[in-house]
Design a protein around this motif. Sequence first.
Motif, PDB file in Angstrom:
ATOM      1  N   PHE A 177      -0.503   3.902 -15.563  1.00 25.82           N
ATOM      2  CA  PHE A 177       0.787   4.581 -15.530  1.00 25.82           C
ATOM      3  C   PHE A 177       1.114   5.055 -14.119  1.00 25.82           C
ATOM      4  CE2 PHE A 177      -2.084   8.112 -15.764  1.00 25.82           C
ATOM      5  CZ  PHE A 177      -1.428   9.214 -15.244  1.00 25.82           C
ATOM      6  N   SER A 178       2.388   5.101 -13.831  1.00 28.49           N
ATOM      7  CA  SER A 178       2.853   5.645 -12.559  1.00 28.49           C
ATOM      8  C   SER A 178       3.086   7.145 -12.743  1.00 28.49           C
ATOM      9  CB  SER A 178       4.151   4.960 -12.118  1.00 28.49           C
ATOM     10  OG  SER A 178       5.194   5.260 -13.023  1.00 28.49           O
ATOM     11  N   ARG A 179       3.362   7.845 -11.667  1.00 28.68           N
ATOM     12  CA  ARG A 179       3.497   9.299 -11.747  1.00 28.68           C
ATOM     13  C   ARG A 179       4.703   9.731 -12.569  1.00 28.68           C
ATOM     14  NH1 ARG A 179       3.691  11.613  -5.988  1.00 28.68           N
ATOM     15  NH2 ARG A 179       3.606  13.470  -7.269  1.00 28.68           N
ATOM     16  N   TRP A 180       5.665   8.827 -12.798  1.00 28.36           N
ATOM     17  CA  TRP A 180       6.809   9.177 -13.647  1.00 28.36           C
ATOM     18  C   TRP A 180       6.785   8.393 -14.957  1.00 28.36           C
ATOM     19  CZ3 TRP A 180       7.703   7.956  -8.386  1.00 28.36           C
ATOM     20  CH2 TRP A 180       7.758   6.588  -8.106  1.00 28.36           C
ATOM     21  N   GLY A 181       5.620   7.820 -15.282  1.00 29.70           N
ATOM     22  CA  GLY A 181       5.508   7.063 -16.530  1.00 29.70           C
ATOM     23  C   GLY A 181       5.588   7.959 -17.757  1.00 29.70           C
ATOM     24  N   ASP A 182       5.991   7.366 -18.885  1.00 24.77           N
ATOM     25  CA  ASP A 182       6.107   8.129 -20.117  1.00 24.77           C
ATOM     26  C   ASP A 182       4.742   8.255 -20.789  1.00 24.77           C
ATOM     27  OD1 ASP A 182       5.672   5.603 -21.059  1.00 24.77           O
ATOM     28  OD2 ASP A 182       7.612   5.369 -22.022  1.00 24.77           O
ATOM     29  N   LEU A 183       4.728   8.897 -21.951  1.00 25.79           N
ATOM     30  CA  LEU A 183       3.483   9.183 -22.655  1.00 25.79           C
ATOM     31  C   LEU A 183       3.615   8.705 -24.093  1.00 25.79           C
ATOM     32  CD1 LEU A 183       0.707  10.584 -22.320  1.00 25.79           C
ATOM     33  CD2 LEU A 183       1.815  12.730 -22.980  1.00 25.79           C
ATOM     34  N   ASP A 184       2.691   7.832 -24.504  1.00 26.19           N
ATOM     35  CA  ASP A 184       2.668   7.334 -25.884  1.00 26.19           C
ATOM     36  C   ASP A 184       1.629   8.118 -26.672  1.00 26.19           C
ATOM     37  OD1 ASP A 184       4.572   5.094 -25.674  1.00 26.19           O
ATOM     38  OD2 ASP A 184       3.092   4.246 -24.306  1.00 26.19           O
ATOM     39  N   ILE A 185       2.038   8.570 -27.866  1.00 30.79           N
ATOM     40  CA  ILE A 185       1.164   9.398 -28.699  1.00 30.79           C
ATOM     41  C   ILE A 185       1.102   8.818 -30.109  1.00 30.79           C
ATOM     42  CG2 ILE A 185       0.862  11.656 -29.780  1.00 30.79           C
ATOM     43  CD1 ILE A 185       0.362  11.798 -26.822  1.00 30.79           C
ATOM     44  N   SER A 186      -0.113   8.733 -30.642  1.00 31.69           N
ATOM     45  CA  SER A 186      -0.306   8.343 -32.033  1.00 31.69           C
ATOM     46  C   SER A 186      -0.937   9.507 -32.780  1.00 31.69           C
ATOM     47  CB  SER A 186      -1.211   7.107 -32.128  1.00 31.69           C
ATOM     48  OG  SER A 186      -1.495   6.799 -33.487  1.00 31.69           O
ATOM     49  N   ILE A 187      -0.332   9.882 -33.899  1.00 31.76           N
ATOM     50  CA  ILE A 187      -0.907  10.924 -34.743  1.00 31.76           C
ATOM     51  C   ILE A 187      -1.712  10.236 -35.838  1.00 31.76           C
ATOM     52  CG2 ILE A 187      -0.414  12.850 -36.294  1.00 31.76           C
ATOM     53  CD1 ILE A 187       2.130  13.332 -34.707  1.00 31.76           C
TER      54      ILE A 187
ATOM     55  N   LEU B 152       0.833  -1.997 -11.537  1.00 32.29           N
ATOM     56  CA  LEU B 152       1.752  -0.967 -11.052  1.00 32.29           C
ATOM     57  C   LEU B 152       2.850  -1.570 -10.177  1.00 32.29           C
ATOM     58  CD1 LEU B 152      -0.696   1.957 -10.147  1.00 32.29           C
ATOM     59  CD2 LEU B 152       0.845   1.797 -12.108  1.00 32.29           C
ATOM     60  N   LEU B 153       2.483  -2.483  -9.304  1.00 30.02           N
ATOM     61  CA  LEU B 153       3.467  -3.117  -8.420  1.00 30.02           C
ATOM     62  C   LEU B 153       4.456  -3.974  -9.207  1.00 30.02           C
ATOM     63  CD1 LEU B 153       1.102  -4.139  -5.485  1.00 30.02           C
ATOM     64  CD2 LEU B 153       2.910  -2.415  -5.393  1.00 30.02           C
ATOM     65  N   VAL B 154       3.954  -4.735 -10.166  1.00 29.35           N
ATOM     66  CA  VAL B 154       4.839  -5.591 -10.971  1.00 29.35           C
ATOM     67  C   VAL B 154       5.789  -4.735 -11.809  1.00 29.35           C
ATOM     68  CG1 VAL B 154       4.884  -7.216 -12.912  1.00 29.35           C
ATOM     69  CG2 VAL B 154       3.294  -7.581 -11.021  1.00 29.35           C
TER      70      VAL B 154
ATOM     71  N   LYS C 272       0.827  -1.202   0.000  1.00 31.84           N
ATOM     72  CA  LYS C 272       0.000   0.000   0.000  1.00 31.84           C
ATOM     73  C   LYS C 272       0.865   1.257   0.000  1.00 31.84           C
ATOM     74  CE  LYS C 272      -4.087  -1.995   2.249  1.00 31.84           C
ATOM     75  NZ  LYS C 272      -4.947  -1.988   3.472  1.00 31.84           N
ATOM     76  N   GLU C 273       1.977   1.228   0.716  1.00 31.65           N
ATOM     77  CA  GLU C 273       2.882   2.374   0.743  1.00 31.65           C
ATOM     78  C   GLU C 273       3.527   2.596  -0.621  1.00 31.65           C
ATOM     79  OE1 GLU C 273       3.469   4.644   3.099  1.00 31.65           O
ATOM     80  OE2 GLU C 273       1.837   3.699   4.223  1.00 31.65           O
ATOM     81  N   ILE C 274       3.883   1.491  -1.286  1.00 36.54           N
ATOM     82  CA  ILE C 274       4.467   1.608  -2.626  1.00 36.54           C
ATOM     83  C   ILE C 274       3.458   2.222  -3.586  1.00 36.54           C
ATOM     84  CG2 ILE C 274       5.364   0.306  -4.602  1.00 36.54           C
ATOM     85  CD1 ILE C 274       6.490  -1.719  -2.599  1.00 36.54           C
ATOM     86  N   LEU C 275       2.213   1.767  -3.515  1.00 33.18           N
ATOM     87  CA  LEU C 275       1.177   2.293  -4.391  1.00 33.18           C
ATOM     88  C   LEU C 275       0.945   3.785  -4.149  1.00 33.18           C
ATOM     89  CD1 LEU C 275      -1.393  -0.654  -4.355  1.00 33.18           C
ATOM     90  CD2 LEU C 275      -0.057   0.151  -6.309  1.00 33.18           C
ATOM     91  N   LYS C 276       1.039   4.217  -2.909  1.00 31.46           N
ATOM     92  CA  LYS C 276       0.879   5.642  -2.603  1.00 31.46           C
ATOM     93  C   LYS C 276       1.964   6.467  -3.278  1.00 31.46           C
ATOM     94  CE  LYS C 276      -1.439   5.336   1.911  1.00 31.46           C
ATOM     95  NZ  LYS C 276      -1.304   5.628   3.370  1.00 31.46           N
ATOM     96  N   VAL C 277       3.164   5.916  -3.339  1.00 27.47           N
ATOM     97  CA  VAL C 277       4.289   6.635  -3.932  1.00 27.47           C
ATOM     98  C   VAL C 277       4.157   6.733  -5.444  1.00 27.47           C
ATOM     99  CG1 VAL C 277       6.783   6.581  -4.319  1.00 27.47           C
ATOM    100  CG2 VAL C 277       5.866   6.034  -2.060  1.00 27.47           C
TER     101      VAL C 277
ATOM    102  N   VAL D  40       0.246 -10.386 -15.647  1.00 25.05           N
ATOM    103  CA  VAL D  40      -0.747 -10.145 -14.599  1.00 25.05           C
ATOM    104  C   VAL D  40      -2.118 -10.655 -15.037  1.00 25.05           C
ATOM    105  CG1 VAL D  40      -1.925  -8.388 -13.227  1.00 25.05           C
ATOM    106  CG2 VAL D  40       0.528  -8.168 -13.691  1.00 25.05           C
ATOM    107  N   ILE D  41      -2.467 -10.430 -16.294  1.00 20.46           N
ATOM    108  CA  ILE D  41      -3.752 -10.921 -16.812  1.00 20.46           C
ATOM    109  C   ILE D  41      -3.836 -12.434 -16.663  1.00 20.46           C
ATOM    110  CG2 ILE D  41      -5.132 -11.242 -18.903  1.00 20.46           C
ATOM    111  CD1 ILE D  41      -4.083  -8.511 -19.845  1.00 20.46           C
ATOM    112  N   PHE D  42      -2.772 -13.121 -17.077  1.00 22.13           N
ATOM    113  CA  PHE D  42      -2.773 -14.588 -16.987  1.00 22.13           C
ATOM    114  C   PHE D  42      -2.925 -15.048 -15.543  1.00 22.13           C
ATOM    115  CE2 PHE D  42      -0.477 -18.636 -16.485  1.00 22.13           C
ATOM    116  CZ  PHE D  42      -1.231 -19.427 -17.348  1.00 22.13           C
ATOM    117  N   HIS D  43      -2.217 -14.388 -14.651  1.00 22.00           N
ATOM    118  CA  HIS D  43      -2.324 -14.751 -13.235  1.00 22.00           C
ATOM    119  C   HIS D  43      -3.751 -14.567 -12.730  1.00 22.00           C
ATOM    120  CE1 HIS D  43      -1.571 -15.080  -8.962  1.00 22.00           C
ATOM    121  NE2 HIS D  43      -1.989 -13.838  -8.774  1.00 22.00           N
ATOM    122  N   PHE D  44      -4.367 -13.443 -13.076  1.00 20.81           N
ATOM    123  CA  PHE D  44      -5.728 -13.175 -12.600  1.00 20.81           C
ATOM    124  C   PHE D  44      -6.752 -14.112 -13.244  1.00 20.81           C
ATOM    125  CE2 PHE D  44      -6.006  -8.751 -10.510  1.00 20.81           C
ATOM    126  CZ  PHE D  44      -4.834  -8.991  -9.803  1.00 20.81           C
ATOM    127  N   GLN D  45      -6.458 -14.591 -14.442  1.00 25.04           N
ATOM    128  CA  GLN D  45      -7.369 -15.524 -15.094  1.00 25.04           C
ATOM    129  C   GLN D  45      -7.269 -16.933 -14.516  1.00 25.04           C
ATOM    130  OE1 GLN D  45      -6.011 -14.941 -19.128  1.00 25.04           O
ATOM    131  NE2 GLN D  45      -7.845 -13.782 -19.689  1.00 25.04           N
TER     132      GLN D  45
END
Length: 222
Positions: free
Chosen positions: A61-71, A160-162, A12-17, A188-193
């Motif tokens: 995305f995390s707070r320092w994640g990049d941004l993908d753009i398609s024109i 986000l954690l992974v 939970k602390e990691i997610l807050k950050v 993560v999808i496979f694990h949750f499935q």
Amino acid sequence: MNSQNQVESTLKEILKVVEPSREDWVTRFKIINELREVVQSIENLRGATVEPFGSFVSNLFSRWGDLDISIEVSFGQCVSSAGKKRKQTLLGELLRALRKQGGWSRLKFIPSARVPILKIVSKWQNISCDISIDNIQGEIKSKFLFWLNEIDGRFRDMVLLVKEWAQANGINNPKTGTFNSYSLSLLVIFHFQTCVPPILPPLKDIYPTNVVDDLTDCRCQS
């Protein structure tokens, strides 16, 4: 506090950050709007739209994640009609316009990549941006991840954690032969499935037909 509670508290602390703040969202929208102004200043791109995709659109995305753009330049069509050479030409024109405007750093054009890409860094929080042309595959992947995120909020937390774990261990960089963020999301999808009971359904239950075929047959009305 037992060990399980300690682990949950730490996660939970990691997610807050890593959780994006309102300012992080506002900054990314500001970057998108600035790119739209530059794109509309280029004669060969007038009328094109600037569409974010990736973790920003899927809300992974995390707070320092990049941004993908398609024109998007495929006027009157739902599927890209621009060939690789055309994409290279348009990104080259965008590169020159961004240099002329200023306010962007570390501009790097990679025309020989499978998907030609222009990499830049914004003056706003030094956010990295990857710009491509008609990246319909990226947009499709982003939408699917968004739908999964809407099904169960635990999916977003786990992704986000992974991703943070992978970055801390140096295995979240495809340039060095390790996982990209989309691959980590698939794990993560496979694990949750495969949990008992499953948290996420099979992807065919979310979209029962072939999305590529549907888009290939699709034509927008002018």
